[in-house]
Design an enzyme around this catalytic site. Structure first.
Site, PDB file in Angstrom:
ATOM      1  N   GLY A 131       0.932  -1.225   0.010  1.00 58.52           N
ATOM      2  CA  GLY A 131      -0.018   0.146   0.210  1.00 58.52           C
ATOM      3  C   GLY A 131       1.024   1.385   0.084  1.00 58.52           C
ATOM      4  O   GLY A 131       1.805   1.404   0.641  1.00 58.52           O
ATOM      5  N   GLY A 167      -0.460   4.587   0.318  1.00 60.73           N
ATOM      6  CA  GLY A 167      -1.137   5.838   0.618  1.00 60.73           C
ATOM      7  C   GLY A 167      -0.245   6.413   1.545  1.00 60.73           C
ATOM      8  O   GLY A 167       1.010   6.212   1.635  1.00 60.73           O
ATOM      9  N   GLY A 168      -0.755   7.418   2.285  1.00 60.96           N
ATOM     10  CA  GLY A 168      -0.046   8.369   3.263  1.00 60.96           C
ATOM     11  C   GLY A 168       0.659   7.348   4.284  1.00 60.96           C
ATOM     12  O   GLY A 168       1.884   7.623   4.607  1.00 60.96           O
ATOM     13  N   PHE A 203     -13.226  21.887  12.953  1.00 62.26           N
ATOM     14  CA  PHE A 203     -13.732  20.791  12.287  1.00 62.26           C
ATOM     15  C   PHE A 203     -14.696  20.231  13.576  1.00 62.26           C
ATOM     16  O   PHE A 203     -14.545  20.737  14.660  1.00 62.26           O
ATOM     17  CB  PHE A 203     -12.611  19.773  12.165  1.00 62.26           C
ATOM     18  CG  PHE A 203     -12.629  19.463  10.343  1.00 62.26           C
ATOM     19  CD1 PHE A 203     -12.342  20.479   9.492  1.00 62.26           C
ATOM     20  CD2 PHE A 203     -12.554  17.996  10.304  1.00 62.26           C
ATOM     21  CE1 PHE A 203     -12.377  20.083   8.246  1.00 62.26           C
ATOM     22  CE2 PHE A 203     -12.295  17.772   8.960  1.00 62.26           C
ATOM     23  CZ  PHE A 203     -12.248  18.519   8.133  1.00 62.26           C
ATOM     24  N   ASP A 216      -8.192  -4.959   1.065  1.00 63.20           N
ATOM     25  CA  ASP A 216      -7.327  -6.161   0.599  1.00 63.20           C
ATOM     26  C   ASP A 216      -6.452  -6.531   1.712  1.00 63.20           C
ATOM     27  O   ASP A 216      -6.326  -7.842   1.903  1.00 63.20           O
ATOM     28  CB  ASP A 216      -6.487  -5.753  -0.659  1.00 63.20           C
ATOM     29  CG  ASP A 216      -6.921  -5.260  -1.834  1.00 63.20           C
ATOM     30  OD1 ASP A 216      -8.366  -5.629  -2.202  1.00 63.20           O
ATOM     31  OD2 ASP A 216      -6.610  -4.653  -3.063  1.00 63.20           O
ATOM     32  N   GLN A 229     -18.120   4.359   9.688  1.00 70.58           N
ATOM     33  CA  GLN A 229     -18.468   5.817   9.636  1.00 70.58           C
ATOM     34  C   GLN A 229     -19.063   6.048   8.331  1.00 70.58           C
ATOM     35  O   GLN A 229     -18.798   5.862   7.087  1.00 70.58           O
ATOM     36  CB  GLN A 229     -17.166   6.663   9.695  1.00 70.58           C
ATOM     37  CG  GLN A 229     -17.589   8.191   9.609  1.00 70.58           C
ATOM     38  CD  GLN A 229     -16.375   9.043  10.153  1.00 70.58           C
ATOM     39  OE1 GLN A 229     -15.453   9.467   9.559  1.00 70.58           O
ATOM     40  NE2 GLN A 229     -16.512   9.279  11.295  1.00 70.58           N
ATOM     41  N   HIS A 265     -20.492   9.398   6.296  1.00 70.11           N
ATOM     42  CA  HIS A 265     -20.067  10.691   6.443  1.00 70.11           C
ATOM     43  C   HIS A 265     -21.228  11.490   6.306  1.00 70.11           C
ATOM     44  O   HIS A 265     -22.115  11.194   5.466  1.00 70.11           O
ATOM     45  CB  HIS A 265     -19.067  11.002   5.439  1.00 70.11           C
ATOM     46  CG  HIS A 265     -18.360  12.540   5.447  1.00 70.11           C
ATOM     47  ND1 HIS A 265     -19.105  13.708   5.261  1.00 70.11           N
ATOM     48  CD2 HIS A 265     -17.199  13.046   5.915  1.00 70.11           C
ATOM     49  CE1 HIS A 265     -18.374  14.768   5.874  1.00 70.11           C
ATOM     50  NE2 HIS A 265     -17.145  14.417   5.854  1.00 70.11           N
ATOM     51  N   LEU A 290     -17.498  13.049  -1.676  1.00 69.45           N
ATOM     52  CA  LEU A 290     -17.283  13.671  -0.332  1.00 69.45           C
ATOM     53  C   LEU A 290     -17.453  15.082  -0.487  1.00 69.45           C
ATOM     54  O   LEU A 290     -16.942  15.591  -1.494  1.00 69.45           O
ATOM     55  CB  LEU A 290     -16.032  13.108   0.136  1.00 69.45           C
ATOM     56  CG  LEU A 290     -15.588  13.802   1.597  1.00 69.45           C
ATOM     57  CD1 LEU A 290     -16.520  13.442   2.840  1.00 69.45           C
ATOM     58  CD2 LEU A 290     -14.308  13.327   1.791  1.00 69.45           C
ATOM     59  N   GLU A 325     -16.142  17.960   5.649  1.00 64.08           N
ATOM     60  CA  GLU A 325     -16.695  18.547   7.008  1.00 64.08           C
ATOM     61  C   GLU A 325     -15.788  20.130   6.966  1.00 64.08           C
ATOM     62  O   GLU A 325     -16.483  21.051   7.598  1.00 64.08           O
ATOM     63  CB  GLU A 325     -16.058  18.090   8.059  1.00 64.08           C
ATOM     64  CG  GLU A 325     -16.430  18.117   9.336  1.00 64.08           C
ATOM     65  CD  GLU A 325     -16.182  17.255  10.346  1.00 64.08           C
ATOM     66  OE1 GLU A 325     -16.565  15.972  10.070  1.00 64.08           O
ATOM     67  OE2 GLU A 325     -15.624  17.385  11.456  1.00 64.08           O
ATOM     68  N   ARG A 329     -19.438  13.252  13.703  1.00 62.75           N
ATOM     69  CA  ARG A 329     -20.108  12.809  12.417  1.00 62.75           C
ATOM     70  C   ARG A 329     -21.054  11.847  12.757  1.00 62.75           C
ATOM     71  O   ARG A 329     -22.145  11.755  11.949  1.00 62.75           O
ATOM     72  CB  ARG A 329     -18.848  12.094  11.711  1.00 62.75           C
ATOM     73  CG  ARG A 329     -18.059  13.104  10.887  1.00 62.75           C
ATOM     74  CD  ARG A 329     -16.921  12.479   9.979  1.00 62.75           C
ATOM     75  NE  ARG A 329     -16.091  13.398   9.393  1.00 62.75           N
ATOM     76  CZ  ARG A 329     -15.142  13.424   8.564  1.00 62.75           C
ATOM     77  NH1 ARG A 329     -14.755  12.113   8.299  1.00 62.75           N
ATOM     78  NH2 ARG A 329     -14.166  14.264   8.404  1.00 62.75           N
ATOM     79  N   HIS A 340     -18.330   5.770   4.354  1.00 64.73           N
ATOM     80  CA  HIS A 340     -16.927   6.892   4.315  1.00 64.73           C
ATOM     81  C   HIS A 340     -15.619   6.167   4.852  1.00 64.73           C
ATOM     82  O   HIS A 340     -14.727   5.977   4.167  1.00 64.73           O
ATOM     83  CB  HIS A 340     -17.180   8.067   5.095  1.00 64.73           C
ATOM     84  CG  HIS A 340     -16.154   8.954   4.966  1.00 64.73           C
ATOM     85  ND1 HIS A 340     -15.606   9.601   3.955  1.00 64.73           N
ATOM     86  CD2 HIS A 340     -15.511   9.636   5.780  1.00 64.73           C
ATOM     87  CE1 HIS A 340     -14.496  10.375   3.858  1.00 64.73           C
ATOM     88  NE2 HIS A 340     -14.451  10.283   5.129  1.00 64.73           N
ATOM     89  N   GLU A 355      -5.990   3.023   7.801  1.00 63.73           N
ATOM     90  CA  GLU A 355      -7.184   2.784   7.863  1.00 63.73           C
ATOM     91  C   GLU A 355      -7.508   1.356   7.928  1.00 63.73           C
ATOM     92  O   GLU A 355      -8.527   0.585   8.535  1.00 63.73           O
ATOM     93  CB  GLU A 355      -8.241   3.372   6.738  1.00 63.73           C
ATOM     94  CG  GLU A 355      -9.561   3.160   6.790  1.00 63.73           C
ATOM     95  CD  GLU A 355     -10.387   3.905   5.800  1.00 63.73           C
ATOM     96  OE1 GLU A 355      -9.740   5.023   4.989  1.00 63.73           O
ATOM     97  OE2 GLU A 355     -11.692   3.666   5.432  1.00 63.73           O
ATOM     98  N   ARG A 414     -14.666   8.093  14.418  1.00 65.27           N
ATOM     99  CA  ARG A 414     -13.654   8.885  13.962  1.00 65.27           C
ATOM    100  C   ARG A 414     -13.821  10.346  13.849  1.00 65.27           C
ATOM    101  O   ARG A 414     -14.929  10.818  13.185  1.00 65.27           O
ATOM    102  CB  ARG A 414     -12.819   8.258  12.759  1.00 65.27           C
ATOM    103  CG  ARG A 414     -11.462   9.309  12.334  1.00 65.27           C
ATOM    104  CD  ARG A 414     -10.773   8.640  11.177  1.00 65.27           C
ATOM    105  NE  ARG A 414     -11.696   8.994   9.987  1.00 65.27           N
ATOM    106  CZ  ARG A 414     -11.697   9.978   9.228  1.00 65.27           C
ATOM    107  NH1 ARG A 414     -11.257  11.313   9.696  1.00 65.27           N
ATOM    108  NH2 ARG A 414     -12.355   9.988   8.047  1.00 65.27           N
ATOM    109  N   SER A 468      -7.818  11.027  10.389  1.00 64.24           N
ATOM    110  CA  SER A 468      -7.370  10.015   9.585  1.00 64.24           C
ATOM    111  C   SER A 468      -6.139  10.412   8.960  1.00 64.24           C
ATOM    112  O   SER A 468      -5.171   9.407   8.979  1.00 64.24           O
ATOM    113  CB  SER A 468      -8.325   9.732   8.554  1.00 64.24           C
ATOM    114  OG  SER A 468      -8.822  10.660   7.862  1.00 64.24           O
ATOM    115  N   LEU A 469      -6.126  11.528   8.655  1.00 61.31           N
ATOM    116  CA  LEU A 469      -4.594  11.830   8.169  1.00 61.31           C
ATOM    117  C   LEU A 469      -3.524  11.871   9.125  1.00 61.31           C
ATOM    118  O   LEU A 469      -2.316  11.383   8.990  1.00 61.31           O
ATOM    119  CB  LEU A 469      -4.615  13.228   7.254  1.00 61.31           C
ATOM    120  CG  LEU A 469      -5.320  13.418   5.854  1.00 61.31           C
ATOM    121  CD1 LEU A 469      -5.527  14.936   5.507  1.00 61.31           C
ATOM    122  CD2 LEU A 469      -4.468  12.397   4.850  1.00 61.31           C
TER     123      LEU A 469
END
Lengths: 233, 587
Positions: B14, B16-17, B119, B221, B240, B242, B252, B255, B286, B353, B387, B398, B403-404
């Site tokens: 993976g 992602g971040g 937020f 996965d 969640q 959203h 999306l 928020e 949320r 979400h 995630e 959350r 999440s970031l």
């Protein structure tokens, strides 16, 4: 709704061909994008191959040539397209299969412009300050999603794919040159020197025309040229 | 099929971040790292995160990590592990400053510091006034972070295997992780990556629901791979919804829209959040806002011809500010709805979400399972972050902007623990002869010829069932029915056949394996939702409307072998500060 779709499967095709495909009009809903249609076509024929992910124009996976113009399928409304809708892979790159092109040459150009912030000062324990005005210089640059729509629509890239860096990579180059935090200006400019890497841009402006994020690589290239000129005088 | 074998210190699945943050840390420590991703890294779903990343920088309003911790514990409906939450909130400012140093183009305040916006679920002073804790790069924060992390990995010369699909993990007889079998999508060639440590960072599983904000690649996965090597999934019932996905479409709407002053109205034009959250209003958690919208719709106060959504208003704000602060949202609304949200309210509805549950880990990113010596024994060599993991900082719900934060803090933490582990485990473990039997069997199954059901049809049915039977409001009867239906779909999976058996860039084969992954994650979700007889956070049981801390202040664990659900305690003790005991949750 009628489609004409570029098909090429190297395992059993000797040459590419355009295939007529069709969707029942009952399946077409208002507001549908081309990607929705391609997914429905793939449900009919799972061998139809294309890249896709976010479905909202932010990941840059589904760049393709749609009725002669590069665009992202997921944000191209069917209602704006003349039928039969002709879908081809983005031009100028080797086709792997159907609408999937080999993007490695494009990524190589990206990697060639030192696409990261260079700053040699000791790291402060908090953020580096940047004025809102300096930060605004990055608007219209940092949003690039590397979809390759611009570069693969650029005749200068088609003619000199190995030598000209193309609009996407050059936009990235300016993104760092324009960043008040970056300290590699001299090196970046030196790396772009010569007749091809930067100067093959003839301001044809196809890149601006097709960018799905509304960015302006031609302007970025112009700014790099100006900066070079300013430095050399 | 030929098989290439490669050896690395660490395999990261993976890009992602979470995966990229870990890769950067490891590459900087000169570990030999391979990053495997089924899409080019910058196409990972982190790119779609909009609003920002939480950190108590106090750039706009007074703040400190302890307040952030309180909000996160409360937001989690007290199901979050307080040691992990303390760790994350304390690490947050440093993690964000690091991102800034990596080049993330954060929006700026007049004095040049990072812009922070308000937020949902954020407060000053343990439940006092609204905080402004979310560090933002306009409304493209995920894109900005993902790009910068990928760029820094180019600098660090991380080894990427782009467009490689991970088929299965390999574990030896002692339970140690040995690596994974992966497939180059373009050529169809297989590769065994042997690694001393493996980090799963494959993101969530929003594609189990029909209408969702997720990318098509979010098919769980890594979670499913973990299940298949005997690792349970934790807290999967907490999904969640959203509050503000574009109604009927799912895209999306951040928020940040409400953070910048937008608010929700029902068909009567009433600002209904006043009734549900008198203090926080539209910036309640949320789960609270989603339930409020769903209630308005159920009680007939929805908008539109089908009364199935509410409206998100921004037209009372200055249009220039809206365009400047929320350029991406404005673009998206123009593209998908054909109008400017600065002038026309956006139709929105709760939309699937974020997967709060996932692969159980501790705050070092180690995957932990109930074994001989207690409920949280590390699986040697296996890590998870982001995630796909359940560390658990989000608990039952959350907070936006966390999440970031989760991916950068725990991507980094996992990498740091991996560096320690590699120091003590210098050699690859022997690879057993039968190590590839299970992954190869999984692949071979899709070579079966003949007529059968299609991947597309079965996936469509699964998404419909999950949406209908495992949505915002749940009951025993509906969930029982849902579990029966999903189990029946899982049976039918055996009858699905591929029509296209070609090797080169065969996305049909990838989608088939993704469907298997979705099926396992959906079973975990609905089974855990049926098991939990209380309402907490995002899990709302009409038949058990109250939170039940006596019986259910526990993490659920779903086991694939017998599709059973059991549980383990919540870690209510933080690292250094006093525990936040469960209280009634009002906003």
């Amino acid at each position: 709704m009628k489609f004409s779709i570029y098909r090429y499967h190297p395992e059993h095709d000797t040459a590419p061909s355009m295939q007529a495909m069709e969707l029942d009009d009952a399946l077409i809903k208002p507001g549908m994008m081309l990607l929705d249609a391609l997914l429905l076509l793939k449900a009919q024929d799972e061998s139809l191959t294309f890249r896709r992910s976010c479905g909202e124009g932010v990941c840059g996976s589904d760049g393709m040539n749609i009725n002669g113009r590069n665009a992202l399928a997921c944000i191209t409304p069917l209602s704006e397209l003349k039928t039969p809708i002709e879908v081809r892979p983005m031009p100028g790159l080797p086709v792997i299969r159907d609408l999937v092109v080999d993007l490695e040459p494009f990524y190589r150009q990206y990697r060639a412009v030192t696409p990261y912030l260079v700053n040699h000062d000791p790291e402060p324990e908090v953020e580096r300050r940047q004025s809102p005005a300096d930060r605004e210089q990055l608007d219209g640059l940092y949003e690039c999603i590397l979809c390759a729509c611009c570069t693969t629509s650029c005749p200068s890239f088609w003619w000199n794919p190995d030598k000209f860096l193309g609009p996407a990579a050059l936009l990235q180059s300016w993104r760092f040159l324009a960043d008040s935090r970056d300290q590699a200006t001299d090196q970046r400019l030196a790396d772009l020197d010569g007749p091809f890497k930067l100067f093959r841009c003839h301001t044809i402006m196809n890149c601006v025309e097709v960018c799905p994020k509304g960015l302006n690589p031609t302007r970025a290239i112009g700014r790099i040229k100006e900066l070079m000129l300013k430095r050399s005088t | 099929m030929e098989l290439t074998r490669r050896k690395f210190d660490t395999l990261i699945i993976g890009a992602g971040g979470g995966g990229l943050r870990a890769a950067l840390q490891l590459a900087s420590a000169e570990a030999h790292v391979a990053v495997v991703s089924k899409v080019f890294p910058t196409r990972s779903h982190t790119v779609a995160a909009q609003g920002g990343v939480n950190a108590a920088l106090a750039n706009v309003r007074p703040d400190n990590w302890h307040w952030h911790m309180f909000d996160t514990v409360k937001g989690s409906d007290y199901l979050g592990d307080q040691d992990a939450i303390e760790y994350m909130c304390r690490a947050a400012p440093q993690a964000v400053y690091e991102l800034e140093h990596f080049g993330v183009p954060f929006s700026r305040l007049d004095d040049g510091r990072i812009y922070q916006r308000q937020f949902g679920g954020q407060s000053m002073n343990f439940g006092g006034g609204q905080a402004a804790r979310t560090c933002a790069a306009a409304d493209r924060t995920g894109h900005a972070i993902l790009q910068s992390l990928y760029q820094q990995n180019i600098r660090a010369k991380t080894h990427f295997f782009d467009e490689y699909f991970a088929i299965d993990l390999v574990r030896d007889g002692e339970g140690c992780l040995l690596g994974a079998l992966v497939m180059a999508i373009a050529s169809g060639e297989l590769m065994l990556i042997e690694a001393k440590t493996t980090l799963i960072a494959t993101g969530g599983v929003g594609q189990i629901f029909r209408t969702n904000t997720n990318a098509l690649i979010n098919t769980g996965d890594g979670m499913a791979m973990a299940l298949r090597v005997g690792i349970p999934l934790q807290d999967m019932e907490f999904f969640q919804f959203h509050p503000t996905g574009i109604a009927g479409k799912g895209m999306l709407i951040s928020e940040a829209v409400r953070g910048e002053g937008g608010y929700l109205v029902n068909a009567e034009g009433e600002r209904f959040m006043e009734r549900y959250a008198p203090h926080a209003l539209d910036l309640a958690s949320r789960d609270v806002v989603s339930r409020a919208i769903a209630t308005e719709v159920r009680e007939g106060r929805g908008c539109g011809p089908r009364k199935d959504h509410v409206l998100l208003k921004l037209d009372h704000l200055d249009a220039d500010t809206v365009h400047k602060r929320l350029p991406g949202i404005c673009d998206m609304v123009r593209t998908f709805l054909g109008f400017d949200p600065a002038h026309t309210p956006i139709p929105v509805a709760p939309t699937a979400h974020y997967t709060m549950g996932g692969i159980p880990t501790n705050r070092f990113g180690q995957v932990v399972v109930p074994e001989k010596h207690g409920p949280e024994e590390p699986v040697p060599g296996l890590y998870a972050a982001g995630e796909c993991a359940c560390v658990s900082v989000h608990g039952a719900n959350r907070l936006g902007g966390n999440s970031l934060l989760d991916i950068i803090v725990f991507g980094r933490a996992a990498a740091n623990h991996i560096i320690e582990y590699l120091r003590e485990n210098r050699y690859h473990r022997p690879f057993p002869d039968d190590g590839l039997d299970a992954p190869m069997a999984r692949l071979a199954r899709w070579e079966q010829q003949g007529d059968g059901e299609t991947v597309d049809a079965l996936r469509g049915e699964l998404q419909q069932v999950m949406e209908a039977d495992c949505g915002v409001f749940r009951t025993e009867a509906v969930l029982t029915d849902g579990l029966r239906k999903v189990s029946a779909l899982a049976e039918r999976l055996a009858d699905v056949r591929l029509r296209d058996h070609s090797r080169l860039f065969n996305t049909a084969r990838i989608e088939a394996m993704e469907l298997e992954n979705l099926m396992d994650c959906a079973l975990a979700t609905v089974a855990a939702a049926l098991a939990r007889q209380e309402s907490r956070g995002a899990h709302t049981r009409i038949d058990y409307p109250k939170r039940d801390d006596v019986h259910w202040l526990r993490h659920s664990l779903y086991h694939r072998a017998n599709r059973s659900v059991d549980s383990k305690p919540v870690r209510t003790r933080p690292m250094t500060v006093d525990s936040f005991p469960p209280k009634e949750r009002v906003y």
